[in-house]
Write a protein that holds these residues in place. Structure first.
Motif, short mmCIF file in Angstrom:
data_model
loop_
_atom_site.label_atom_id
_atom_site.label_comp_id
_atom_site.label_asym_id
_atom_site.label_seq_id
_atom_site.Cartn_x
_atom_site.Cartn_y
_atom_site.Cartn_z
N ALA A 299 -17.92 -15.18 -33.50
CA ALA A 299 -19.32 -14.30 -33.62
C ALA A 299 -19.49 -13.74 -34.97
O ALA A 299 -20.58 -13.58 -35.52
CB ALA A 299 -19.34 -13.06 -32.44
N LEU A 300 -18.59 -13.26 -35.70
CA LEU A 300 -18.67 -12.55 -37.20
C LEU A 300 -18.91 -13.53 -38.03
O LEU A 300 -19.73 -13.69 -38.89
CB LEU A 300 -17.30 -11.72 -37.38
CG LEU A 300 -17.33 -10.47 -36.54
CD1 LEU A 300 -15.78 -9.93 -36.93
CD2 LEU A 300 -18.27 -9.50 -37.00
N ILE A 301 -18.28 -14.58 -37.83
CA ILE A 301 -18.44 -15.83 -38.75
C ILE A 301 -20.06 -16.43 -38.84
O ILE A 301 -20.60 -16.58 -39.81
CB ILE A 301 -17.37 -16.86 -38.64
CG1 ILE A 301 -16.06 -16.54 -38.91
CG2 ILE A 301 -17.95 -18.24 -39.25
CD1 ILE A 301 -14.99 -17.60 -38.62
N ALA A 302 -20.47 -16.39 -37.44
CA ALA A 302 -21.79 -16.89 -37.58
C ALA A 302 -22.79 -15.96 -38.00
O ALA A 302 -23.87 -16.24 -38.68
CB ALA A 302 -22.03 -17.34 -35.89
N THR A 303 -22.46 -14.60 -37.49
CA THR A 303 -23.40 -13.45 -38.23
C THR A 303 -23.59 -13.52 -39.61
O THR A 303 -24.60 -13.22 -40.11
CB THR A 303 -22.91 -12.29 -37.45
OG1 THR A 303 -22.86 -12.06 -36.11
CG2 THR A 303 -23.72 -11.33 -37.95
N PHE A 304 -22.41 -13.51 -40.14
CA PHE A 304 -22.29 -13.54 -41.68
C PHE A 304 -22.98 -14.71 -42.31
O PHE A 304 -23.44 -14.66 -43.31
CB PHE A 304 -21.17 -12.99 -42.49
CG PHE A 304 -20.90 -11.44 -42.36
CD1 PHE A 304 -20.93 -10.63 -43.39
CD2 PHE A 304 -20.49 -10.89 -40.93
CE1 PHE A 304 -20.70 -9.33 -43.09
CE2 PHE A 304 -20.13 -9.64 -40.92
CZ PHE A 304 -20.34 -8.76 -42.04
N THR B 114 -19.27 -10.53 -47.27
CA THR B 114 -18.70 -11.27 -46.27
C THR B 114 -17.15 -11.40 -46.45
O THR B 114 -16.64 -11.12 -45.78
CB THR B 114 -19.38 -12.88 -46.35
OG1 THR B 114 -20.71 -12.81 -46.18
CG2 THR B 114 -18.42 -13.59 -45.23
N GLY B 115 -16.71 -11.51 -47.73
CA GLY B 115 -15.35 -11.32 -47.81
C GLY B 115 -14.66 -10.17 -47.64
O GLY B 115 -13.49 -10.11 -47.20
#
Length: 283
Positions: free
Chosen positions: A85-90, A120-121
């Protein structure tokens, strides 16, 4: 009774009977032989499941170990779902920052993509930050209009901004790698360190690869491409400062969002809710 009979009686009385003869010394000294032990009774037949399985010693189990072992797979599944979810959100945040109106200063415009990449990083860490930016590039490459100015497909990778696009995932990973190793107790209040982490990643990856990309696609010398890249430097300083402020606020609000390193995870392992201090120490 005749005289012969009377004479024979004393003689018979003086002669002991054979049955009353005393035992020889050897026979009297020999101990009595022990009685043979009785044969043990045959054991009762056991069920097949009991007769084939070895005996297991009874061990006392920690009443907290079963719930803790059962909760590990659930926490692992929740962690994987949260990461996705976090990967897709960012990745979506990157797309929004790219679509926003840009400032045209030459062949490569100024956008908020650098801010989103560094953020993001810094927020997700090296691995998830790299995957999020790579997902953004993959979605744009397959045709979604999420590059600067609504561009899509492989055309941006053949233009003067190819070096910047290729550098984005590596810059996010480098920022996350540095931020993960900052002192954990100071990360919520250490804006200068997060700022320096983003600035270092920007000048290690984004600017050098951007210069090479412009030199390649615009047929410029490295010196000319370097001069063209100088226009982005003041904006990058400002964007990295904003990134550090936002990332620090996120870390303060969600302290466990940034993944722990292995050594920190081992040293800071906390007991589950409801566990006593003694059970946590015993575990």
């Amino acid at each position: 009774m005749t005289p012969n009979d009377a004479a024979s009686q004393p003689e018979a009385a003086g002669r002991p009977a054979a049955s009353a003869a005393p035992a020889t010394p050897a026979a009297s000294a020999a101990p009595a032989a022990p009685a043979a032990p009785a044969a043990p009774a045959a054991p009762a037949a056991l069920p097949a499941s009991e007769s084939t399985s070895p005996a297991r010693p009874a061990t006392a189990q920690d009443p907290q170990s079963a719930p803790r072992a059962a909760s590990r797979p659930a926490r692992r599944r929740r962690g994987t779902a949260t990461d996705l979810a976090l990967i897709a959100t960012f990745a979506a945040l990157l797309a929004v920052c790219a679509i926003l109106p840009a400032i045209s200063v030459g062949p490569v415009p100024i956008t908020l993509q650098t801010l989103a990449v560094m953020l993001t990083g810094a927020v997700l860490g090296a691995r998830r930050g790299f995957l999020s930016v790579a997902l953004y590039l993959a979605l744009g490459a397959i045709g979604l209009p999420i590059f600067t100015g609504g561009a899509a497909g492989l055309a941006p990778f053949a233009g003067p901004s190819v070096g910047y696009l290729v550098a984005f995932p590596f810059a996010a990973a480098a920022t996350g790698f540095i931020v993960e190793r900052l002192p954990r107790r100071r990360i919520a209040t250490s804006i200068p360190l997060v700022f320096l982490a983003g600035l270092a990643a920007s000048f290690i990856f984004i600017h050098p690869l951007g210069i090479l990309g412009m030199s390649w696609r615009l047929d410029l010398t490295l010196q000319q491409a370097f001069l063209a890249d100088l226009v982005f430097w003041p904006g990058d300083v400002i964007k990295n400062l904003l990134m550090a402020i936002i990332a620090t606020a996120v870390h303060r609000a969600f302290p466990s969002l940034l993944p722990l390193r292995a050594a920190q995870r081992t040293s800071s392992a906390a007991p589950l809710p409801g566990e006593t201090e003694s059970s946590a120490a015993r575990a």
